[in-house]
Design a protein around this motif. Structure first.
Motif, PDB file in Angstrom:
ATOM      1  N   THR A  70       0.847  -1.191   0.000  1.00 56.15           N
ATOM      2  CA  THR A  70       0.000   0.000   0.000  1.00 56.15           C
ATOM      3  C   THR A  70       0.886   1.246   0.000  1.00 56.15           C
ATOM      4  O   THR A  70       2.048   1.190   0.422  1.00 56.15           O
ATOM      5  N   TYR A  71       0.318   2.345  -0.467  1.00 53.62           N
ATOM      6  CA  TYR A  71       1.073   3.599  -0.579  1.00 53.62           C
ATOM      7  C   TYR A  71       0.275   4.732   0.054  1.00 53.62           C
ATOM      8  O   TYR A  71      -0.958   4.781  -0.085  1.00 53.62           O
ATOM      9  N   ALA A  72       1.005   5.637   0.694  1.00 57.46           N
ATOM     10  CA  ALA A  72       0.357   6.790   1.310  1.00 57.46           C
ATOM     11  C   ALA A  72      -0.156   7.725   0.217  1.00 57.46           C
ATOM     12  O   ALA A  72       0.476   7.873  -0.832  1.00 57.46           O
ATOM     13  N   VAL A  73      -1.302   8.317   0.487  1.00 60.95           N
ATOM     14  CA  VAL A  73      -1.943   9.232  -0.458  1.00 60.95           C
ATOM     15  C   VAL A  73      -2.178  10.563   0.243  1.00 60.95           C
ATOM     16  O   VAL A  73      -2.625  10.597   1.387  1.00 60.95           O
ATOM     17  N   LYS A  74      -1.873  11.652  -0.458  1.00 67.20           N
ATOM     18  CA  LYS A  74      -2.180  12.987   0.052  1.00 67.20           C
ATOM     19  C   LYS A  74      -3.176  13.636  -0.893  1.00 67.20           C
ATOM     20  O   LYS A  74      -3.001  13.599  -2.118  1.00 67.20           O
ATOM     21  N   ILE A  75      -4.207  14.221  -0.314  1.00 68.05           N
ATOM     22  CA  ILE A  75      -5.223  14.917  -1.107  1.00 68.05           C
ATOM     23  C   ILE A  75      -5.119  16.397  -0.788  1.00 68.05           C
ATOM     24  O   ILE A  75      -5.138  16.796   0.382  1.00 68.05           O
ATOM     25  N   ASP A  76      -4.991  17.200  -1.838  1.00 70.37           N
ATOM     26  CA  ASP A  76      -4.908  18.653  -1.672  1.00 70.37           C
ATOM     27  C   ASP A  76      -5.854  19.281  -2.698  1.00 70.37           C
ATOM     28  O   ASP A  76      -5.494  19.438  -3.862  1.00 70.37           O
TER      29      ASP A  76
END
Ligand code: FES
Length: 84
Positions: A70-76
């Motif tokens: 799994t990979y970290a996701v950033k939402i902006d």
């Protein structure tokens, strides 16, 4: 959807307001999970039907037994960044 970066194929899925990113290739064999179906937080491999939890990558049903990375996701705002 599938994205390609640095030789990796990543499956990115939006569920409600959340976005998840996991390896796109099924751990059972060579199938693209981004072509599978999503129900709740599970993605089902289209080839043999294994299901994975998009939140943890855990394999939930046979024939897959190995978890997805799994990979970290950033939402902006409207932008999504996957940390590989
Ligand atoms: S390739 Fe995904 S379950 Fe077999």
């Amino acid at each position: 959807m599938r994205i390609e970066k640095d030789g990796k194929s990543i499956c990115v899925a939006k569920i409600g307001d959340e976005v998840f990113a996991v390896d796109d290739i099924c751990t059972h064999s060579d199938a693209s999970l981004s072509e599978g179906d999503i129900t709740d937080f599970k993605i089902e491999c289209w080839l043999h039907g294994a299901e994975f939890d998009l939140r943890t990558g855990q394999a939930l049903t046979l024939p897959a037994v190995q978890a997805l990375e799994t990979y970290a996701v950033k939402i902006d705002g409207n932008s999504v960044t996957v940390e590989i």
